[in-house]
Design an enzyme around this catalytic site. Structure first.
Site, mmCIF file in Angstrom:
data_model
loop_
_atom_site.group_PDB
_atom_site.id
_atom_site.type_symbol
_atom_site.label_atom_id
_atom_site.label_comp_id
_atom_site.label_asym_id
_atom_site.label_seq_id
_atom_site.Cartn_x
_atom_site.Cartn_y
_atom_site.Cartn_z
ATOM 1 N N GLU A 78 29.443 36.760 80.213
ATOM 2 C CA GLU A 78 29.874 36.156 81.300
ATOM 3 C C GLU A 78 31.234 35.435 80.859
ATOM 4 O OE1 GLU A 78 26.236 34.017 82.453
ATOM 5 O OE2 GLU A 78 26.525 34.822 84.494
ATOM 6 N N ALA A 115 23.511 32.230 76.713
ATOM 7 C CA ALA A 115 23.209 30.808 76.865
ATOM 8 C C ALA A 115 22.174 30.618 75.925
ATOM 9 C CB ALA A 115 23.050 30.327 78.170
ATOM 10 N N GLY A 161 25.119 34.942 79.283
ATOM 11 C CA GLY A 161 26.313 33.842 79.367
ATOM 12 C C GLY A 161 27.433 34.577 78.209
ATOM 13 N N GLU A 186 19.214 38.272 81.874
ATOM 14 C CA GLU A 186 18.602 36.976 82.510
ATOM 15 C C GLU A 186 17.134 37.260 83.218
ATOM 16 O OE1 GLU A 186 21.865 37.571 82.428
ATOM 17 O OE2 GLU A 186 22.968 35.708 82.261
HETATM 18 C C1 HXC Z 1 18.999 31.092 71.306
HETATM 19 C C2 HXC Z 1 19.009 33.109 70.527
HETATM 20 C C3 HXC Z 1 19.633 33.861 71.563
HETATM 21 C C4 HXC Z 1 19.794 33.053 72.449
HETATM 22 C C5 HXC Z 1 19.318 35.091 69.810
HETATM 23 N N1 HXC Z 1 18.940 34.047 69.604
HETATM 24 N N2 HXC Z 1 19.864 35.241 71.159
HETATM 25 N N3 HXC Z 1 18.807 31.824 70.424
HETATM 26 N N4 HXC Z 1 19.466 31.681 72.601
HETATM 27 N N5 HXC Z 1 20.527 33.718 73.785
HETATM 28 C C6 HXC Z 1 18.373 33.872 67.913
HETATM 29 C C7 HXC Z 1 16.987 34.327 68.066
HETATM 30 O O1 HXC Z 1 16.071 33.521 68.504
HETATM 31 C C8 HXC Z 1 16.926 34.312 66.508
HETATM 32 O O2 HXC Z 1 16.808 32.992 65.849
HETATM 33 C C9 HXC Z 1 18.378 34.699 65.814
HETATM 34 O O3 HXC Z 1 19.049 34.284 67.277
HETATM 35 C C10 HXC Z 1 18.439 36.132 65.819
HETATM 36 O O4 HXC Z 1 18.057 36.824 66.852
HETATM 37 P P1 HXC Z 1 16.898 37.915 66.839
HETATM 38 O O5 HXC Z 1 16.488 38.310 68.089
HETATM 39 O O6 HXC Z 1 16.058 38.085 65.696
HETATM 40 O O7 HXC Z 1 18.054 39.357 66.471
HETATM 41 P P2 HXC Z 1 17.664 40.845 66.941
HETATM 42 O O8 HXC Z 1 16.307 41.118 66.735
HETATM 43 O O9 HXC Z 1 18.682 41.951 66.406
HETATM 44 O O10 HXC Z 1 17.907 40.814 68.463
HETATM 45 C C11 HXC Z 1 19.235 40.617 69.025
HETATM 46 C C12 HXC Z 1 18.860 40.294 70.610
HETATM 47 C C13 HXC Z 1 17.919 39.212 70.864
HETATM 48 C C14 HXC Z 1 18.483 41.880 71.111
HETATM 49 C C15 HXC Z 1 20.203 39.990 70.902
HETATM 50 O O11 HXC Z 1 18.268 38.285 70.189
HETATM 51 C C16 HXC Z 1 17.670 38.863 72.237
HETATM 52 O O12 HXC Z 1 17.362 39.554 73.004
HETATM 53 N N6 HXC Z 1 18.550 37.658 72.699
HETATM 54 C C17 HXC Z 1 18.278 37.117 73.683
HETATM 55 C C18 HXC Z 1 19.567 37.956 74.688
HETATM 56 C C19 HXC Z 1 19.242 37.219 76.330
HETATM 57 O O13 HXC Z 1 18.274 37.026 76.854
HETATM 58 N N7 HXC Z 1 20.328 36.592 76.776
HETATM 59 C C20 HXC Z 1 20.646 36.033 77.855
HETATM 60 C C21 HXC Z 1 20.143 34.434 77.928
HETATM 61 S S1 HXC Z 1 20.146 34.022 79.509
HETATM 62 P P3 HXC Z 1 15.590 32.789 64.911
HETATM 63 O O14 HXC Z 1 15.544 31.227 64.718
HETATM 64 O O15 HXC Z 1 14.269 33.069 65.401
HETATM 65 O O16 HXC Z 1 16.000 33.628 63.596
HETATM 66 C C22 HXC Z 1 21.543 33.266 79.787
HETATM 67 C C23 HXC Z 1 21.908 32.613 81.073
HETATM 68 C C24 HXC Z 1 23.392 32.307 81.380
HETATM 69 O O17 HXC Z 1 22.548 33.716 79.117
HETATM 70 C C25 HXC Z 1 23.496 31.484 82.563
HETATM 71 C C26 HXC Z 1 24.751 30.981 82.737
HETATM 72 C C27 HXC Z 1 25.450 30.693 81.644
#
Ligand code: HXC
Length: 257
Positions: free
Chosen positions: A111, A65, A108, A131
């Site tokens: 999911e 998400a 998400g 998460e």
């Molecule tokens: C918003 C995101 C994002 C996310 C990545 N980006 N994941 N933006 N929401 N979930 C954005 C980053 O901010 C970044 O933007 C760009 O995408 C590239 O990501 P990087 O982090 O620079 O890439 P990398 O170093 O290759 O790392 C990849 C990654 C990391 C390991 C996947 O991005 C990451 O940990 N992302 C979050 C994963 C996460 O926690 N997902 C769960 C979310 S909570 P900029 O602008 O800085 O270039 C969730 C709740 C669900 O999903 C609830 C019910 C639906």
């Protein structure tokens, strides 16, 4: 239709949705999910479509998400607006949906893949429910569908540590149906979808519905429903066609009704 965050196309009887927020690793913002649900509904209603594929980019199916959107949210608004509830639109689609996962399927994103009916993964795919690292928990099936797919041990590990697993581990655990080389994944997913879409649509819809019912019903009720729906398919033209074609040693020509 023109969408901002997804691309749609059709190939034969297959409807394809490509998540298209590449720079944000296909983070699933509310507008993206609204478009995805709308596109799937259009395909579901289209007589010329028999199955669907959802995919992302080579780097990410979806990294979760949209964290930047969620960071501003609060409990009362989430509760009042029933935040995430509309994601379940994907699960109300009646035709089969294949998730073709290359790269990250996290939070998400994992999911969303699990809301689909089959997950195929590219060799480098990565799955996880991180998460917990953000001070929250999954909200769209990460504790429930994942546990049904892989069992308690792996579901607890993934949900509590936030660690990722590889495509190979995900396949071994039962989350992923098949693994393909990354550059062939989408084509292979479409090929499988074409196969599904070539069969008689009522039988396909019933098979999907029944497998999903197996998670909701006691075994005796599931078996009962299966037998009744099995009976009902003998009222279709396609059952006659399928069985006649077998006897006549030719390919069936299903009318999908
Ligand atoms: C918003 C995101 C994002 C996310 C990545 N980006 N994941 N933006 N929401 N979930 C954005 C980053 O901010 C970044 O933007 C760009 O995408 C590239 O990501 P990087 O982090 O620079 O890439 P990398 O170093 O290759 O790392 C990849 C990654 C990391 C390991 C996947 O991005 C990451 O940990 N992302 C979050 C994963 C996460 O926690 N997902 C769960 C979310 S909570 P900029 O602008 O800085 O270039 C969730 C709740 C669900 O999903 C609830 C019910 C639906």
């Amino acid at each position: 239709t023109n969408y901002e965050f997804i691309l749609t196309e059709t190939k034969g009887r297959v409807g394809i949705v490509t998540l298209n927020r590449r720079k944000a690793l296909n983070a699933l913002s509310t507008p993206l999910m609204t478009e995805l649900n709308a596109a799937l509904k259009v395909f579901d209603k289209d007589e010329n479509i028999g199955a669907m594929v959802i995919t992302g980019s080579e780097k990410a199916f979806a990294a979760g998400a949209d964290i930047k959107e969620m960071s501003k949210l609060n409990f009362v608004d989430n509760f009042k607006n029933n935040f995430i509830e509309d994601w379940t639109g994907v699960t109300k689609i009646r035709k089969p949906i294949i998730a073709a996962v290359n790269g990250f399927a996290l939070g998400g994103g994992c999911e969303l893949a699990m809301m689909c009916d089959i997950i195929y993964a590219g060799e480098g795919a990565t799955f996880g429910q991180p998460e917990i690292k953000l001070g929250i928990i999954p909200g769209a099936g990460g504790t429930q569908r994942l546990t049904q797919a892989v069992g308690k041990a792996k579901a607890m590990h993934l949900n509590l540590t936030g660690d990722f697993i590889s495509a190979a581990e995900a396949e071994k655990a039962g989350l992923v149906a098949k693994i393909y080389p990354a550059d062939q994944l989408v084509a292979e997913a479409i090929k499988n979808a074409e196969k599904i879409a070539s069969y008689s649509l009522p039988s396909v819809l019933m098979a999907k519905e029944l497998v999903n019912k197996s998670f909701e019903l006691p075994l005796s009720e599931g078996l009962h429903l299966e037998r009744r729906l099995f009976h009902s398919l003998f009222a279709t033209e396609d059952q006659k066609e399928g069985m006649n074609a077998f006897a006549e040693k030719r390919a069936p020509n299903f009318k999908h009704k």
